[in-house]
Design a protein around this motif. Structure first.
Motif, PDB file in Angstrom:
ATOM      1  N   THR A 312       0.827  -1.209   0.000  1.00 43.53           N
ATOM      2  CA  THR A 312       0.000   0.000   0.000  1.00 43.53           C
ATOM      3  C   THR A 312       0.859   1.256   0.000  1.00 43.53           C
ATOM      4  N   LYS A 320      -4.692   6.792  -0.961  1.00 43.86           N
ATOM      5  CA  LYS A 320      -3.978   5.535  -0.729  1.00 43.86           C
ATOM      6  C   LYS A 320      -4.175   4.607  -1.914  1.00 43.86           C
ATOM      7  N   TYR A 321      -3.065   4.060  -2.402  1.00 44.00           N
ATOM      8  CA  TYR A 321      -3.127   3.202  -3.591  1.00 44.00           C
ATOM      9  C   TYR A 321      -2.484   1.860  -3.274  1.00 44.00           C
ATOM     10  N   ARG A 324      -1.576  -3.802  -7.467  1.00 47.14           N
ATOM     11  CA  ARG A 324      -2.666  -4.720  -7.796  1.00 47.14           C
ATOM     12  C   ARG A 324      -2.203  -6.130  -8.126  1.00 47.14           C
ATOM     13  N   SER A 351      -6.220   1.957 -16.406  1.00 44.47           N
ATOM     14  CA  SER A 351      -6.745   0.666 -15.974  1.00 44.47           C
ATOM     15  C   SER A 351      -7.782   0.140 -16.968  1.00 44.47           C
ATOM     16  N   ARG A 355      -9.775   4.065 -15.757  1.00 41.51           N
ATOM     17  CA  ARG A 355      -9.246   4.942 -14.708  1.00 41.51           C
ATOM     18  C   ARG A 355      -7.771   5.225 -14.952  1.00 41.51           C
ATOM     19  N   PHE A 357      -3.971   6.128 -13.812  1.00 45.71           N
ATOM     20  CA  PHE A 357      -3.096   6.004 -12.643  1.00 45.71           C
ATOM     21  C   PHE A 357      -2.279   7.275 -12.502  1.00 45.71           C
ATOM     22  N   ASP A 394      -9.945  -0.858  -4.069  1.00 42.77           N
ATOM     23  CA  ASP A 394      -9.739   0.296  -4.942  1.00 42.77           C
ATOM     24  C   ASP A 394      -9.034   1.400  -4.158  1.00 42.77           C
ATOM     25  N   PRO A 395      -8.411   2.329  -4.876  1.00 46.96           N
ATOM     26  CA  PRO A 395      -7.720   3.412  -4.164  1.00 46.96           C
ATOM     27  C   PRO A 395      -8.691   4.216  -3.306  1.00 46.96           C
ATOM     28  N   GLU A 396      -8.180   4.729  -2.187  1.00 41.71           N
ATOM     29  CA  GLU A 396      -8.992   5.646  -1.366  1.00 41.71           C
ATOM     30  C   GLU A 396      -8.588   7.050  -1.762  1.00 41.71           C
ATOM     31  N   LYS A 397      -9.437   7.699  -2.551  1.00 38.79           N
ATOM     32  CA  LYS A 397      -9.067   9.047  -2.994  1.00 38.79           C
ATOM     33  C   LYS A 397      -9.730  10.076  -2.098  1.00 38.79           C
ATOM     34  N   SER A 434       5.089   3.809   2.866  1.00 43.70           N
ATOM     35  CA  SER A 434       4.544   3.756   1.520  1.00 43.70           C
ATOM     36  C   SER A 434       5.624   3.734   0.447  1.00 43.70           C
TER      37      SER A 434
END
Ligand code: HEC
Ligand code: HEC
Ligand code: HEC
Length: 456
Positions: A312, A320-321, A324, A351, A355, A357, A394-397, A434
């Motif tokens: 992560t 947070k990404y 995958r 993606s 989406r 990146f 999924d990312p937390e944007k 990170s």
């Protein structure tokens, strides 16, 4: 009748004398022993344990990502010896390894830092991890007198190479052409590769005829590389060693312009012929699995999660990404993606669902400059990675307000919020998790070394 020749009598007398000498010199209560043991431990804990582990099990913090893995000393098994197959190494063997390091692996040469008594002390300490060293003695190989290289010896050696079927694993040309056996595992259950015999500077056990003679004479213990003791005559063994020396090619840094061009053209042809191997090589050297895997809180790779995602990245203020799942799992991996979709993801940062990146942490803009063939090879290889079911969140944007607030804090208020997105000088003491783990960084360095020949 004469039972003993004069030579034998002298031999016996000599042995007794040396034995007595040894006895006198090695009084067990020597206070120096304790000092030496503690010196050995101090050096080992500081210098060696990050990879080999405090208790020598090969499980140091940096170990999980290294390939090959640091040796587990508790097994008492060693690869590079001047002793018979299965035997313990001599102290000299161990000291040579520690001094010279093992090329192309994370095991660097310690000669500049550890010498003399310190070297002896650390080797003695290392030997305490396996009871074998108390119970057994090394059996050094009797090395017959070396036959110097000559055209005739090399021709004869080529025949021995064929007779002993070295080609099954090393290829008819020594560089892997037409190999039969490919995917090797060592006794510690980790992947290993048959060495490319035309690149002698990569041999960990040394590249002289004598070193090579010792390698196939004694085998590489703990790996599929067998010992050939007793299979052919001593003369044939030296012929073989001379032959292997003779097929060594020039390293790139010694080639002229034409040779370099030809060399890379040949590599390209090979890559086209075997895209899976090429893809595997690229994924390894770029280190895709360093991010696309799962780690514990103290940054140890969770075994079996390679390429199934999980690391992560907290990219404040972007969110947070999570790296995958790249395995061929139909539901949670790339199993259902088209080749084009996979390629677009790691070269254009888009993606499957469209989406975009961020251009970090995955350096997709850099991957875009890879040759088309290489990009295809990566896709071909990823298809062969066995499915691991691992759903990645999924990312937390952040919403637009917290994003702008984050930027304001960092750029205007100059708050120290370490983030790979805004690397600030002062933030270095408290690098966030990170960022790529320290072990990954080490691994990159090790790889960079191994890939000194990386393509232009
Ligand atoms: C950065 C990681 C790293 C550090 C630090 C390190 N090693 Fe190693 N070591 C390795 C790896 C990886 C191997 C296995 C290489 C292989 O299998 O080809 C290895 C292998 C060895 C071997 C086995 C050689 C054989 O014949 O099987 C010895 C002995 C050894 N290390 C001693 C040491 C000592 C002593 C130190 C400290 C002075 C040390 N190492 C520090 C990574 C490390
Ligand atoms: C069953 C497969 C196999 C066969 C057959 C085989 N090798 Fe190997 N060889 C290996 C593997 C695997 C390694 C790497 C071991 C490791 O360190 O993990 C190796 C390592 C070596 C090395 C050591 C290089 C170094 O790093 O110092 C030499 C030299 C070598 N082989 C030569 C030969 C010769 C010559 C023959 C034929 C007499 C031969 N091998 C037969 C699999 C094989
Ligand atoms: C520095 C870490 C890092 C490295 C190295 C890296 N990636 Fe990634 N990769 C990521 C992250 C993080 C994401 C997810 C980005 C997001 O969700 O916005 C990702 C996403 C992907 C995706 C999209 C998958 C999906 O389900 O959306 C593919 C395909 C991919 N990476 C392939 C690769 C390949 C192939 C390599 C090696 C050539 C590689 N990555 C190297 C971090 C990395």
């Amino acid at each position: 009748m004469k039972f003993f020749s004069r030579g034998m009598v002298l031999f016996f007398a000599g042995t007794c004398w040396i034995g007595l000498g040894n006895y006198l010199l090695s009084s067990p209560a020597d206070p120096n022993d304790a000092a030496q043991a503690s010196l050995g431990k101090t050096i080992f804990d500081a210098r060696c344990s990050p990879c080999h582990g405090i208790s020598g099990k090969g499980d140091g913090a940096a170990s999980a990502l290294l390939n090959p893995r640091p040796r587990n000393f508790t097994s008492g098994m060693f690869k590079f010896r001047s002793t018979e197959s299965g035997s313990l190494p001599t102290d000299d063997d161990l000291m040579t390894t520690v001094k010279n390091g093992l090329y192309g692996t994370a095991m660097s040469d310690w000669a500049p830092f550890i010498t003399g008594d310190s070297l002896k002390a650390v080797v003695n300490y290392m030997k305490t991890f396996s009871a074998r060293f108390q119970n057994e003695k090394p059996h050094p190989v009797h090395i017959s007198s070396q036959i110097p290289s000559s055209a005739a010896s090399i021709v004869a050696g080529k025949k021995v190479y064929a007779k002993l079927q070295c080609a099954n694993c090393h290829g008819t040309d020594g560089a892997g052409a037409g190999v039969i056996a490919k995917d090797f595992k060592d006794n510690w259950d980790f992947e290993t590769n048959a060495v490319n015999l035309i690149e002698p500077w990569t041999f960990r056990g040394g590249s002289s005829a004598r070193d090579i003679y010792l390698r196939f004479r004694t085998g590489v213990d703990g790996t599929p590389m067998p010992s050939y003791a007793g299979t052919v005559s001593e003369k044939e063994m030296w012929d073989l060693a001379n032959y292997v020396v003779s097929i060594g090619r020039k390293p790139v840094w010694k080639m002229n312009e034409n040779e370099i061009r030809e060399f890379y053209a040949k590599l390209d042809a090979q890559a086209k012929a075997d895209p899976v191997e090429r893809g595997k090589y690229l994924v390894r050297t770029i280190g895709c699995a360093s991010c696309h895997s799962t780690y514990t809180d103290d940054l140890r790779l969770v075994e079996g999660t390679q390429l199934s995602g999980g690391l992560t990245f907290d990219l404040y203020p972007f969110g947070k990404y999570v790296a995958r799942n790249l395995t061929s799992d139909m539901e949670t991996g790339l199993g259902n993606w088209t080749d084009q979709e996979i390629k677009r993801a790691f070269t254009q940062g888009i993606s499957r669902d469209g989406r975009k990146f961020l251009p970090f942490p995955m350096a997709w803009p850099a991957y875009a400059s890879m040759k088309e063939d290489d990009q295809n090879a990566i896709v071909t290889y990823l298809r062969t990675v066995p499915a691991v079911h691992h759903k990645i969140p999924d990312p937390e944007k952040p919403n637009i307000f917290s994003y702008l607030w984050g930027k304001f804090r960092m750029l205007i208020l100059k708050e120290r919020i370490p983030s790979p997105a805004y690397p600030m000088k002062e933030a270095t003491e408290q690098q966030p998790v990170s960022q790529i783990s320290p072990s990954a960084t080490k691994n990159f360095a090790a790889r960079a070394d191994r890939e000194k020949e990386a393509r232009p």
